[in-house]
Write a protein that holds these residues in place. Structure first.
Motif, PDB file in Angstrom:
ATOM      1  N   HIS C 216      29.358  40.193  29.980  1.00 23.93           N
ATOM      2  CA  HIS C 216      30.402  39.595  30.804  1.00 23.93           C
ATOM      3  C   HIS C 216      31.083  40.623  31.717  1.00 23.93           C
ATOM      4  CE1 HIS C 216      33.289  36.726  32.123  1.00 23.93           C
ATOM      5  NE2 HIS C 216      34.267  37.545  31.817  1.00 23.93           N
ATOM      6  N   THR C 223      31.624  40.302  40.566  1.00 22.75           N
ATOM      7  CA  THR C 223      32.580  39.488  41.312  1.00 22.75           C
ATOM      8  C   THR C 223      33.435  40.361  42.222  1.00 22.75           C
ATOM      9  OG1 THR C 223      32.689  38.021  39.398  1.00 22.75           O
ATOM     10  CG2 THR C 223      34.387  37.761  41.073  1.00 22.75           C
ATOM     11  N   MET C 224      33.942  41.461  41.642  1.00 23.67           N
ATOM     12  CA  MET C 224      34.787  42.354  42.419  1.00 23.67           C
ATOM     13  C   MET C 224      33.989  42.989  43.548  1.00 23.67           C
ATOM     14  SD  MET C 224      37.067  45.448  41.035  1.00 23.67           S
ATOM     15  CE  MET C 224      35.644  46.159  40.251  1.00 23.67           C
ATOM     16  N   TRP C 228      34.420  43.596  47.741  1.00 25.68           N
ATOM     17  CA  TRP C 228      34.224  44.827  48.506  1.00 25.68           C
ATOM     18  C   TRP C 228      33.251  44.611  49.650  1.00 25.68           C
ATOM     19  CZ3 TRP C 228      33.547  48.747  43.864  1.00 25.68           C
ATOM     20  CH2 TRP C 228      34.749  48.809  43.160  1.00 25.68           C
TER      21      TRP C 228
ATOM     22  N   LEU D  81      34.767  54.564  38.114  1.00 27.76           N
ATOM     23  CA  LEU D  81      34.383  53.157  38.027  1.00 27.76           C
ATOM     24  C   LEU D  81      33.520  52.895  36.802  1.00 27.76           C
ATOM     25  CD1 LEU D  81      34.392  50.394  39.316  1.00 27.76           C
ATOM     26  CD2 LEU D  81      32.509  51.091  40.762  1.00 27.76           C
ATOM     27  N   TRP D  89      32.020  49.737  31.992  1.00 23.75           N
ATOM     28  CA  TRP D  89      32.865  49.806  33.175  1.00 23.75           C
ATOM     29  C   TRP D  89      34.267  50.234  32.776  1.00 23.75           C
ATOM     30  CZ3 TRP D  89      30.234  49.434  37.542  1.00 23.75           C
ATOM     31  CH2 TRP D  89      29.040  48.729  37.522  1.00 23.75           C
ATOM     32  N   LEU D  92      38.182  47.363  34.304  1.00 21.97           N
ATOM     33  CA  LEU D  92      37.865  46.469  35.428  1.00 21.97           C
ATOM     34  C   LEU D  92      39.087  45.700  35.912  1.00 21.97           C
ATOM     35  CD1 LEU D  92      34.334  45.010  34.733  1.00 21.97           C
ATOM     36  CD2 LEU D  92      35.115  46.392  36.646  1.00 21.97           C
ATOM     37  N   MET D  93      40.019  45.360  34.985  1.00 26.32           N
ATOM     38  CA  MET D  93      41.232  44.643  35.378  1.00 26.32           C
ATOM     39  C   MET D  93      41.989  45.416  36.458  1.00 26.32           C
ATOM     40  SD  MET D  93      41.954  41.769  34.025  1.00 26.32           S
ATOM     41  CE  MET D  93      41.140  40.720  32.830  1.00 26.32           C
ATOM     42  N   TRP D  95      40.875  47.697  38.454  1.00 24.20           N
ATOM     43  CA  TRP D  95      40.105  47.700  39.693  1.00 24.20           C
ATOM     44  C   TRP D  95      40.258  46.378  40.444  1.00 24.20           C
ATOM     45  CZ3 TRP D  95      37.874  51.413  42.460  1.00 24.20           C
ATOM     46  CH2 TRP D  95      37.619  52.625  41.850  1.00 24.20           C
ATOM     47  N   GLN D  96      40.247  45.254  39.690  1.00 21.58           N
ATOM     48  CA  GLN D  96      40.394  43.962  40.357  1.00 21.58           C
ATOM     49  C   GLN D  96      41.765  43.839  41.023  1.00 21.58           C
ATOM     50  OE1 GLN D  96      39.259  40.428  38.385  1.00 21.58           O
ATOM     51  NE2 GLN D  96      37.126  41.008  38.381  1.00 21.58           N
ATOM     52  N   THR D  99      41.834  45.735  44.085  1.00 21.11           N
ATOM     53  CA  THR D  99      41.102  45.053  45.153  1.00 21.11           C
ATOM     54  C   THR D  99      41.969  43.996  45.828  1.00 21.11           C
ATOM     55  OG1 THR D  99      39.055  45.400  43.928  1.00 21.11           O
ATOM     56  CG2 THR D  99      39.005  43.770  45.691  1.00 21.11           C
ATOM     57  N   LEU D 102      44.225  45.707  48.067  1.00 26.12           N
ATOM     58  CA  LEU D 102      43.476  46.193  49.231  1.00 26.12           C
ATOM     59  C   LEU D 102      43.449  45.148  50.335  1.00 26.12           C
ATOM     60  CD1 LEU D 102      41.427  48.143  50.600  1.00 26.12           C
ATOM     61  CD2 LEU D 102      39.626  46.913  49.395  1.00 26.12           C
ATOM     62  N   PHE D 103      43.195  43.860  49.968  1.00 26.25           N
ATOM     63  CA  PHE D 103      43.078  42.823  50.996  1.00 26.25           C
ATOM     64  C   PHE D 103      44.421  42.539  51.654  1.00 26.25           C
ATOM     65  CE2 PHE D 103      38.896  40.919  51.472  1.00 26.25           C
ATOM     66  CZ  PHE D 103      38.195  41.653  50.542  1.00 26.25           C
ATOM     67  N   ASN D 135      40.907  35.696  48.625  1.00 24.82           N
ATOM     68  CA  ASN D 135      40.327  36.725  47.780  1.00 24.82           C
ATOM     69  C   ASN D 135      41.085  36.831  46.461  1.00 24.82           C
ATOM     70  OD1 ASN D 135      38.641  39.192  47.358  1.00 24.82           O
ATOM     71  ND2 ASN D 135      40.691  40.100  47.281  1.00 24.82           N
ATOM     72  N   PHE D 138      40.036  33.896  44.434  1.00 21.05           N
ATOM     73  CA  PHE D 138      38.644  34.083  44.045  1.00 21.05           C
ATOM     74  C   PHE D 138      38.524  35.008  42.837  1.00 21.05           C
ATOM     75  CE2 PHE D 138      34.999  36.987  44.654  1.00 21.05           C
ATOM     76  CZ  PHE D 138      33.961  36.100  44.452  1.00 21.05           C
ATOM     77  N   LEU D 139      39.264  36.136  42.864  1.00 16.20           N
ATOM     78  CA  LEU D 139      39.186  37.073  41.739  1.00 16.20           C
ATOM     79  C   LEU D 139      39.814  36.474  40.486  1.00 16.20           C
ATOM     80  CD1 LEU D 139      39.804  40.515  43.448  1.00 16.20           C
ATOM     81  CD2 LEU D 139      37.694  39.623  42.483  1.00 16.20           C
ATOM     82  N   TYR D 142      37.450  34.033  38.463  1.00 16.78           N
ATOM     83  CA  TYR D 142      36.440  34.582  37.557  1.00 16.78           C
ATOM     84  C   TYR D 142      37.052  35.596  36.601  1.00 16.78           C
ATOM     85  CZ  TYR D 142      33.049  32.412  40.617  1.00 16.78           C
ATOM     86  OH  TYR D 142      32.330  31.502  41.338  1.00 16.78           O
ATOM     87  N   HIS D 143      38.327  35.425  36.336  1.00 17.55           N
ATOM     88  CA  HIS D 143      39.143  36.382  35.602  1.00 17.55           C
ATOM     89  C   HIS D 143      39.394  35.892  34.194  1.00 17.55           C
ATOM     90  CE1 HIS D 143      42.565  39.371  36.796  1.00 17.55           C
ATOM     91  NE2 HIS D 143      41.874  39.810  35.793  1.00 17.55           N
ATOM     92  N   HIS D 145      37.525  34.229  31.764  1.00 18.61           N
ATOM     93  CA  HIS D 145      36.511  34.017  30.737  1.00 18.61           C
ATOM     94  C   HIS D 145      37.017  34.413  29.351  1.00 18.61           C
ATOM     95  CE1 HIS D 145      32.356  33.709  29.337  1.00 18.61           C
ATOM     96  NE2 HIS D 145      32.665  34.744  28.581  1.00 18.61           N
TER      97      HIS D 145
END
Lengths: 277, 277, 277, 277
Positions: C216, C223-224, C228, D81, D89, D92-93, D95-96, D99, D102-103, D135, D138-139, D142-143, D145
């Motif tokens: 997962h 997704t992330m 990018w 990363l 990884w 990841l949280m 990093w998301q 992101t 960032l937008f 965005n 969107f993130l 899929y966050h 799960h």
């Protein structure tokens, strides 16, 4: 209606409707574009209105025939809705199909009234068409419970065309006379018609060789086949559109736009000009 | 509110609202179309505004009554939200219904403010209506957990009408005064009203004969029944629209447009012309 | 086509198409904005039309090559659809890819006809593009049965870009020449291109280190990663747009707008002005 | 960021942004409506532009701070990363979230460029805002799960506000300056902000009394609570809008519109008139 004929019949109707609409809208569009060189002789407003009235009458007639056929043919419910003796609903499928015809009949009636009197804004006929297509898709959507995979899939694919037509017709309420939307709706109508035939061939093959309704590769082929039907429908529409355009232009070139000998027909045009379509 | 009366009551309100709106919008539309022959006497702008104010007050009043009834009648939570003694939420259903009324009350309040002062653009009343309908649909959407199949289905069908109203009201923000959108919203309102009655009859039959809530053919019948309600709603709206149109036209024909004896009423009209609706 | 190259190839095409479109639309937009200072010398209408024709020819050529390659290369079905001997469909994947190319080929053909003759409204080319992208997304949608979780996920993410392009192209039917929609479509095209490369790297890593397709956290990273790619695509488009704008403005400043020595080229422009683009 | 503070912080930012935007758009709208009586003195175009630039800078600054905080604070991934040693990884949280920032940073950058130079159409800033919100949604999508029911539900409710903002911002590309859309976006921004606080209270209650994350009645309460937050957001926006409108009107009444003594300020206005906003 679970038979080859039961799918081929509506399919043929939609095919004819799609081809007829393509011709009609192409003719109107060619007429509007070439107005300056006198094309109104070919298709004046009173002619347009008369065609709309005839079209509505034909649709209304076939809707009535369809409803009566669903009710009174061989295995129809004969207007009986609930069987109180055996406590079950009578032939719900036939009732559902009759309901679909009912809405197309309503749309035709409204269109008839709009084009004979001037009771309401013309755009209402597109709204009624959108409602009729939406209702068809809505009934199909809850039609598929408990069928096998491929059966469900081919009917779901049909819904793309049906809801597509509903959306395009709704957009036409606001963008009436947009040739692109009109041709798109024609394409989707032809797609729906040819797909009804395809459903007949897949679920009730006349050749007798049954399809495996649970095979995934059959499903993939059918999906792709839907794309081909779409391409075919686009081809038919574009060929028809080009033919009509060429014919209109060539006929206009042959007959000079300002013939004095045609005064009578021009007078008729002049009065038809006053009509508001 | 799980009772026949609990569904018949909102149903009646929506039916009345739908019929009232149909009459109102038909009248405005007939007025606008026949402006040239002096129809403003029948429905001048100050009259329009007064009607809007009265309508908002009525809606506001019933929203308040609805909220109070949900809270303080027989089995209401009486403004208590959480039962700390027994550690559970008090009558969440009643709270949810009160929340729905709250949003219709807010919409009516905003409409009232807009039509008495000129604080903000008029289109805001449609946006608030859209939000109120959206909120109703949103709460119904998460209302259905753990119910039986048919119960869920009839409420889901209701959502088509509710979200349909929300979308049409939102479109009206941009296309205000479009008679087609207005009549479509009226149709959906009547559909919602009559469907509330149908839900009452299906889930809490007054005759006592219970429906089998897990039978698939019942579900198919109910789906088709929804189409019939839609056809019925369209019929009601079109009959009303035609009646109002005819009455307006016939009254205008009887009274010549430029009567000098009516100077006083004309003066009132003239001043109402200055109002910005 | 389940290979690294099979994803890198279409990816490269979409990347090139996106970059080309960005340059083209930026140039047209800069030209329109600076019309007053004579920018039509840089990009007159006849030049625009010629570019559109060349573009259509190139797309048509590659569609044909793609279709032939899918059919006749190494493991292609060689136009055989059904293997009657072994009773199974032949290489449905290849047929599906060929169908996708077919629709892009159709879009290019229509665009070619529209820009050489004046048979139909120009907006039709955007509708055909919308249909081609919609068809691509439609086939991908039913393409994913029975694959592993990450495989499905990366292809679903692709659908955002594909259906996004279809919707934007459809909006362009009504808002043709809106630079914002055009740049948005370019961004989504580049996104689709670079994501095809990413799919290649994830599912068929050239380095050999396989990804765990059921983890997962891999899915969350992917997704992330999509975000990018979107940011990267926006960066590419904005850099290109700014470059083109600056170049056009600086070239216009260097050459005075009303040079008499360039009469011949101005004459050519004058006649191209008559063209209807 | 799974903590009370981690939800309260972005919540506060969105609350402040929503309130700020409401004030800004109300002021612009009041200015435009009262133009005839000289309101441009209160908010001329150069002032508008300066405010936009400052706003963009502030958003850009906080986006950068947010990104750096996510990376380098206590448990951040510090730009690493992938942990090659342990083959997983890194955070990841974080990093998301970085992101997402960032937008918003990109949107602010584009807005800054648009309002200082005139490189591209202004509507681009709304498109970038729409992309940033899309965005974010969107993130989040899929966050979720593998979380518990109520946790998923409160985040899904958040998506209504987020995608709603994206859609409204996209509509503003075509209907720029429509006060109704602007206020709707402000409402949704405040809703998002206050809902972030609510999520904090539900999932990480500061009082210590844990919620039962699997209780269905909790879920129903939370759904209704979302409606109340929406009503609260609408209340805040309308109070702010009315206040600003009244203040603008009363200030304009106090100072007569054509004072000759204010020539200097009028000159400044005159030059600002030339700016194209």
């Amino acid at each position: 209606m679970g038979s080859f004929k039961g799918h081929a019949l509506p399919g043929s109707f939609f095919l004819v409707a799609g081809i007829w609409w393509t011709g009609k809208y192409s003719l109107w569009h060619a007429t509007r574009r070439n107005k300056s060189i006198g094309s109104t002789r070919l298709a004046g407003r009173s002619l347009q209105r008369r065609l709309e009235v005839i079209e509505s009458c034909v649709v209304l007639f076939f809707s009535l025939v369809g409803m009566l056929a669903e009710q009174f043919l061989a295995d129809g419910p004969k207007l009986q809705l609930y069987n109180f003796a055996e406590k079950h609903w009578e032939d719900l499928m036939n009732w559902q199909h009759a309901t679909m015809y009912l809405f197309f009949g309503l749309a035709a009636t409204v269109s008839l009234v709009l084009h004979t009197t001037e009771a309401a804004p013309l755009a209402l006929d597109r709204l009624m068409l959108a409602v009729a297509f939406f209702n068809e898709g809505f009934l199909f959507l809850y039609h598929l419970h408990g069928r096998s995979m491929l059966d469900v899939h081919v009917h779901q694919l049909l819904l793309y065309a049906v809801f597509g037509q509903a959306i395009v017709a709704f957009l036409e309420v606001f963008h009436r006379g947009n040739i692109i939307l009109e041709l798109l709706r024609c394409t989707l109508t032809i797609l729906q018609g040819s797909w009804f035939w395809e459903i007949g061939f897949v679920l009730y093959p006349p050749s007798g060789a049954e399809w495996d309704l649970k095979d995934h590769s059959n499903m993939m082929f059918v999906t792709m086949c839907y794309s081909w039907h779409l391409a075919f429908a686009m081809l038919v529409v574009s060929v028809l559109y080009c033919t009509v355009s060429c014919v209109v232009r060539s006929r206009l070139k042959r007959t000079p736009p300002m013939e004095m000998g045609l005064l009578k027909s021009r007078e008729r045009d002049a009065e038809s000009e006053d009509d508001v379509l």
